[in-house]
Design a protein around this motif. Structure first.
Motif, PDB file in Angstrom:
ATOM      1  N   GLU A  87     -39.366  22.381  25.054  1.00 17.84           N
ATOM      2  CA  GLU A  87     -39.704  22.023  23.677  1.00 17.84           C
ATOM      3  C   GLU A  87     -40.660  20.828  23.600  1.00 17.84           C
ATOM      4  O   GLU A  87     -41.370  20.658  22.598  1.00 17.84           O
ATOM      5  CB  GLU A  87     -38.435  21.732  22.859  1.00 17.84           C
ATOM      6  N   TYR A  89     -43.288  20.536  25.179  1.00 19.03           N
ATOM      7  CA  TYR A  89     -44.658  21.044  25.286  1.00 19.03           C
ATOM      8  C   TYR A  89     -45.074  21.770  24.006  1.00 19.03           C
ATOM      9  O   TYR A  89     -46.131  22.390  23.957  1.00 19.03           O
ATOM     10  CB  TYR A  89     -44.784  21.952  26.513  1.00 19.03           C
ATOM     11  N   GLN A  90     -44.211  21.671  22.993  1.00 21.80           N
ATOM     12  CA  GLN A  90     -44.523  22.223  21.671  1.00 21.80           C
ATOM     13  C   GLN A  90     -44.708  21.121  20.633  1.00 21.80           C
ATOM     14  O   GLN A  90     -44.873  21.411  19.444  1.00 21.80           O
ATOM     15  CB  GLN A  90     -43.397  23.165  21.222  1.00 21.80           C
TER      16      GLN A  90
END
Length: 270
Positions: A87, A89-90
């Protein structure tokens, strides 16, 4: 001093810690990063006025010349950290770029005889979007990132700060984003606490001195107590040189805390 005087309009320049990877957006049961996050959350309210734009130099981008992100629209994000939960990397921080500010910054450096360029394809690395997502969560302040110059010459980065100082009278918040202690083997190591405190004490004295003494001290930072233990490589310290160079006033320590057993500070220059 009147409200519309240059001194009243001038924004400070800042040297801030950006933490470790996406640390502020992960579970932190021991609250290792809670104090630093609180400091970053309070930055906007601590300013004399809302910045019209941000110019930020991160310890995570080096280029042959000082280089400015010059994308039209949002420059995008570079998730330059490894081994963290999916998450992280979001994460999003869709602040708009400011090509005119990029051009202005490059011109100021060139006029001072310093190497400068533009990069319309470069995005914001985590030394920018992680702390700025905490400090300016609405991502509505136009932002330009500037690289370090390869070679990491402290005098050159102080000179860059001096050249960029006029931006502070133009509503631009100049930020150096790094860590005042950055030895990955030292974090969490009890043997690093005393050396980190000694370096932090020296750094505080240097940063809060008058501009001439400060510049001389910071240029010779590697001679400080435990300098190379605190910074085996100085890319996370060099953003301080830019922030310090952008002011003729004595600095002040804005934040100080033991983080993972090591002394970490932030500084403000009026």
């Amino acid at each position: 001093m009147t409200e519309d005087s240059p001194a009243a309009a001038r924004l400070p320049s800042l040297y801030i810690p950006h933490g470790g990877g996406p640390c502020f957006f992960m579970p932190d049961p021991q609250e290792n990063w809670a104090g630093m996050a609180a400091y970053l959350r309070g930055l906007a309210a601590s300013l004399p006025r809302r910045p019209r734009a941000i110019l930020i130099v991160s310890g995570h981008w080096e280029a042959p010349a000082f280089t400015f992100t010059a994308a039209e629209g949002h420059p995008g994000l570079i998730y330059d950290y490894y081994g963290f939960p999916p998450e992280t990397y979001q994460l999003a921080w869709p602040a708009p770029g400011d090509p005119a500010l990029a051009e202005r910054g490059a011109a100021l450096l060139r006029d001072a005889g310093l190497p400068a360029g533009l990069d319309a394809g470069r995005g914001f690395d985590h030394g920018v979007f992680v702390p700025m997502k905490v400090a300016f969560p609405d991502s509505d302040v136009p932002t330009v990132q500037m690289s370090l110059a390869q070679g990491l010459d402290p005098a050159l980065h102080l000179a860059a700060g001096r050249a960029l100082a006029p931006l502070r009278d133009e509503g631009v918040l100049v930020i150096g984003s790094g860590m005042s202690f950055h030895n990955m083997r030292g974090f969490g190591n009890p043997q690093a606490e005393a050396p980190s405190r000694a370096f932090d004490e020296w750094l505080g004295a240097a940063a809060t001195a008058g501009a001439e003494v400060r510049a001389d001290s910071l240029t010779r930072w590697a001679a400080a107590p435990f300098a190379r233990l605190s910074h085996p490589r100085e890319e996370h310290l060099l953003p301080l040189m830019v922030a310090a160079g952008a002011s003729d006033e004595a600095g002040q320590r804005d934040y100080n805390e033991l983080v993972l057993g090591t002394a970490i500070s932030a500084f403000r220059f009026a």
